[in-house]
Motif scaffolding. Structure first.
Motif, PDB file in Angstrom:
ATOM      1  N   ALA A  69      14.288 -46.804  19.890  1.00 54.13           N
ATOM      2  CA  ALA A  69      13.452 -46.380  18.760  1.00 54.13           C
ATOM      3  C   ALA A  69      12.269 -45.525  19.203  1.00 54.13           C
ATOM      4  O   ALA A  69      11.661 -44.856  18.380  1.00 54.13           O
ATOM      5  N   VAL A  70      11.949 -45.505  20.490  1.00 57.26           N
ATOM      6  CA  VAL A  70      10.839 -44.694  20.969  1.00 57.26           C
ATOM      7  C   VAL A  70      11.237 -43.222  21.028  1.00 57.26           C
ATOM      8  O   VAL A  70      10.544 -42.356  20.511  1.00 57.26           O
ATOM      9  N   CYS A  71      12.386 -42.936  21.657  1.00 59.32           N
ATOM     10  CA  CYS A  71      12.775 -41.526  21.833  1.00 59.32           C
ATOM     11  C   CYS A  71      14.007 -41.121  21.020  1.00 59.32           C
ATOM     12  O   CYS A  71      14.308 -39.951  20.914  1.00 59.32           O
ATOM     13  N   GLY A  72      14.740 -42.099  20.470  1.00 61.11           N
ATOM     14  CA  GLY A  72      15.910 -41.789  19.666  1.00 61.11           C
ATOM     15  C   GLY A  72      17.185 -41.589  20.465  1.00 61.11           C
ATOM     16  O   GLY A  72      18.225 -41.252  19.901  1.00 61.11           O
ATOM     17  N   CYS A  73      17.130 -41.796  21.776  1.00 61.14           N
ATOM     18  CA  CYS A  73      18.320 -41.579  22.607  1.00 61.14           C
ATOM     19  C   CYS A  73      19.317 -42.726  22.462  1.00 61.14           C
ATOM     20  O   CYS A  73      18.978 -43.812  21.998  1.00 61.14           O
ATOM     21  N   PHE A  74      20.543 -42.456  22.851  1.00 62.38           N
ATOM     22  CA  PHE A  74      21.538 -43.510  22.995  1.00 62.38           C
ATOM     23  C   PHE A  74      21.325 -44.091  24.388  1.00 62.38           C
ATOM     24  O   PHE A  74      21.504 -43.400  25.403  1.00 62.38           O
ATOM     25  N   VAL A  75      20.916 -45.331  24.455  1.00 56.25           N
ATOM     26  CA  VAL A  75      20.474 -45.950  25.698  1.00 56.25           C
ATOM     27  C   VAL A  75      21.545 -45.911  26.782  1.00 56.25           C
ATOM     28  O   VAL A  75      21.251 -45.604  27.931  1.00 56.25           O
ATOM     29  N   ARG A  76      22.791 -46.195  26.435  1.00 53.72           N
ATOM     30  CA  ARG A  76      23.848 -46.201  27.450  1.00 53.72           C
ATOM     31  C   ARG A  76      24.026 -44.842  28.099  1.00 53.72           C
ATOM     32  O   ARG A  76      24.448 -44.764  29.256  1.00 53.72           O
ATOM     33  N   ILE A  77      23.699 -43.790  27.403  1.00 53.78           N
ATOM     34  CA  ILE A  77      23.808 -42.448  27.981  1.00 53.78           C
ATOM     35  C   ILE A  77      22.547 -42.111  28.778  1.00 53.78           C
ATOM     36  O   ILE A  77      22.626 -41.691  29.929  1.00 53.78           O
ATOM     37  N   ALA A  78      21.382 -42.314  28.198  1.00 60.39           N
ATOM     38  CA  ALA A  78      20.133 -41.979  28.880  1.00 60.39           C
ATOM     39  C   ALA A  78      19.962 -42.767  30.174  1.00 60.39           C
ATOM     40  O   ALA A  78      19.472 -42.228  31.171  1.00 60.39           O
ATOM     41  N   ALA A  79      20.391 -44.022  30.189  1.00 54.98           N
ATOM     42  CA  ALA A  79      20.231 -44.866  31.377  1.00 54.98           C
ATOM     43  C   ALA A  79      21.072 -44.389  32.552  1.00 54.98           C
ATOM     44  O   ALA A  79      20.828 -44.759  33.694  1.00 54.98           O
ATOM     45  N   LYS A  80      22.051 -43.547  32.304  1.00 53.94           N
ATOM     46  CA  LYS A  80      22.916 -43.004  33.357  1.00 53.94           C
ATOM     47  C   LYS A  80      22.244 -41.917  34.185  1.00 53.94           C
ATOM     48  O   LYS A  80      22.574 -41.701  35.342  1.00 53.94           O
ATOM     49  N   TYR A  81      21.278 -41.215  33.598  1.00 55.31           N
ATOM     50  CA  TYR A  81      20.660 -40.070  34.253  1.00 55.31           C
ATOM     51  C   TYR A  81      19.606 -40.478  35.278  1.00 55.31           C
ATOM     52  O   TYR A  81      18.696 -41.247  34.968  1.00 55.31           O
ATOM     53  N   LYS A  82      19.686 -39.905  36.475  1.00 50.60           N
ATOM     54  CA  LYS A  82      18.697 -40.155  37.522  1.00 50.60           C
ATOM     55  C   LYS A  82      17.308 -39.692  37.106  1.00 50.60           C
ATOM     56  O   LYS A  82      16.306 -40.319  37.432  1.00 50.60           O
ATOM     57  N   ASP A  83      17.247 -38.574  36.391  1.00 51.20           N
ATOM     58  CA  ASP A  83      15.946 -37.981  36.085  1.00 51.20           C
ATOM     59  C   ASP A  83      15.309 -38.500  34.796  1.00 51.20           C
ATOM     60  O   ASP A  83      14.323 -37.956  34.322  1.00 51.20           O
ATOM     61  N   ARG A  84      15.859 -39.556  34.237  1.00 44.57           N
ATOM     62  CA  ARG A  84      15.284 -40.169  33.035  1.00 44.57           C
ATOM     63  C   ARG A  84      14.497 -41.413  33.405  1.00 44.57           C
ATOM     64  O   ARG A  84      14.855 -42.124  34.335  1.00 44.57           O
ATOM     65  N   ALA A  85      13.456 -41.676  32.657  1.00 39.37           N
ATOM     66  CA  ALA A  85      12.665 -42.897  32.780  1.00 39.37           C
ATOM     67  C   ALA A  85      12.544 -43.514  31.393  1.00 39.37           C
ATOM     68  O   ALA A  85      12.696 -42.825  30.382  1.00 39.37           O
ATOM     69  N   CYS A  86      12.290 -44.789  31.353  1.00 44.70           N
ATOM     70  CA  CYS A  86      12.079 -45.464  30.072  1.00 44.70           C
ATOM     71  C   CYS A  86      10.901 -44.804  29.359  1.00 44.70           C
ATOM     72  O   CYS A  86       9.837 -44.614  29.950  1.00 44.70           O
ATOM     73  N   PRO A  87      11.064 -44.438  28.089  1.00 43.23           N
ATOM     74  CA  PRO A  87      10.012 -43.707  27.373  1.00 43.23           C
ATOM     75  C   PRO A  87       8.930 -44.586  26.737  1.00 43.23           C
ATOM     76  O   PRO A  87       8.030 -44.059  26.086  1.00 43.23           O
ATOM     77  N   MET A  88       8.994 -45.908  26.945  1.00 38.92           N
ATOM     78  CA  MET A  88       8.030 -46.806  26.298  1.00 38.92           C
ATOM     79  C   MET A  88       6.614 -46.533  26.832  1.00 38.92           C
ATOM     80  O   MET A  88       6.347 -46.739  28.004  1.00 38.92           O
ATOM     81  N   PRO A  89       5.722 -46.058  25.975  1.00 37.98           N
ATOM     82  CA  PRO A  89       4.361 -45.746  26.432  1.00 37.98           C
ATOM     83  C   PRO A  89       3.623 -47.018  26.869  1.00 37.98           C
ATOM     84  O   PRO A  89       3.586 -48.001  26.140  1.00 37.98           O
ATOM     85  N   GLY A  90       3.100 -46.993  28.087  1.00 40.23           N
ATOM     86  CA  GLY A  90       2.326 -48.114  28.601  1.00 40.23           C
ATOM     87  C   GLY A  90       3.126 -49.316  29.031  1.00 40.23           C
ATOM     88  O   GLY A  90       2.560 -50.276  29.547  1.00 40.23           O
ATOM     89  N   ASP A  91       4.435 -49.317  28.836  1.00 39.37           N
ATOM     90  CA  ASP A  91       5.262 -50.471  29.194  1.00 39.37           C
ATOM     91  C   ASP A  91       6.658 -50.011  29.619  1.00 39.37           C
ATOM     92  O   ASP A  91       7.662 -50.582  29.200  1.00 39.37           O
ATOM     93  N   SER A  92       6.713 -48.968  30.449  1.00 44.91           N
ATOM     94  CA  SER A  92       7.994 -48.445  30.896  1.00 44.91           C
ATOM     95  C   SER A  92       8.760 -49.525  31.644  1.00 44.91           C
ATOM     96  O   SER A  92       8.223 -50.203  32.498  1.00 44.91           O
ATOM     97  N   ARG A  93      10.022 -49.678  31.301  1.00 49.16           N
ATOM     98  CA  ARG A  93      10.850 -50.732  31.902  1.00 49.16           C
ATOM     99  C   ARG A  93      11.613 -50.268  33.127  1.00 49.16           C
ATOM    100  O   ARG A  93      12.071 -51.067  33.904  1.00 49.16           O
ATOM    101  N   TRP A  94      11.786 -48.948  33.280  1.00 50.13           N
ATOM    102  CA  TRP A  94      12.435 -48.397  34.471  1.00 50.13           C
ATOM    103  C   TRP A  94      11.986 -46.965  34.699  1.00 50.13           C
ATOM    104  O   TRP A  94      11.631 -46.252  33.777  1.00 50.13           O
ATOM    105  N   ALA A  95      11.980 -46.585  35.969  1.00 54.74           N
ATOM    106  CA  ALA A  95      11.490 -45.258  36.369  1.00 54.74           C
ATOM    107  C   ALA A  95      12.645 -44.341  36.722  1.00 54.74           C
ATOM    108  O   ALA A  95      13.792 -44.781  36.830  1.00 54.74           O
ATOM    109  N   LYS A  96      12.300 -43.079  36.929  1.00 53.29           N
ATOM    110  CA  LYS A  96      13.305 -42.138  37.434  1.00 53.29           C
ATOM    111  C   LYS A  96      13.833 -42.651  38.760  1.00 53.29           C
ATOM    112  O   LYS A  96      13.122 -43.299  39.519  1.00 53.29           O
ATOM    113  N   TYR A  97      15.084 -42.334  39.027  1.00 52.00           N
ATOM    114  CA  TYR A  97      15.733 -42.779  40.259  1.00 52.00           C
ATOM    115  C   TYR A  97      15.476 -41.753  41.357  1.00 52.00           C
ATOM    116  O   TYR A  97      15.712 -40.570  41.173  1.00 52.00           O
ATOM    117  N   ALA A  98      14.980 -42.240  42.478  1.00 53.60           N
ATOM    118  CA  ALA A  98      14.658 -41.325  43.589  1.00 53.60           C
ATOM    119  C   ALA A  98      15.868 -41.033  44.442  1.00 53.60           C
ATOM    120  O   ALA A  98      16.720 -41.806  44.664  1.00 53.60           O
TER     121      ALA A  98
END
Length: 98
Positions: A69-98
């Protein structure tokens, strides 16, 4: 005719992914994730992907089992990308993958 107008008004207040006419099934997401582009180095390893999905599933912004609900993405797809991070402001649950 009045019901159609009411439906149109209510659908304008929802994000596209939340409306029934745009509902995406697990099978459709599976097909997207099976595409060759997700079999490359743009994707995180499976263990990182599963961890991200677990973190999202406990988030209050995770809706309908598919959508952030924060960014409107389909989570199963967004979570696959290395360059994506959780979009939750102030409470990100996961970071970009190094």
């Amino acid at each position: 005719m009045r019901n159609k107008a009411a439906l149109m008004m209510s659908s304008k207040n929802q994000c596209k992914g939340c409306r029934d006419e745009y509902r995406v099934t697990d099978e459709q997401i599976d097909r997207i994730l099976a595409a060759p582009m997700f079999q490359t180095d743009i994707s995180v390893p499976d263990d990182v992907y599963e961890q991200r999905l677990r973190q999202c599933s406990s988030c209050p912004k995770f809706q309908y089992g598919t959508t952030c609900a924060v960014c409107g993405c389909f989570v199963r797809i967004a979570a696959k990308y290395k360059d994506r991070a959780c979009p939750m402001p102030g409470d990100s649950r996961w970071a970009k993958y190094a």
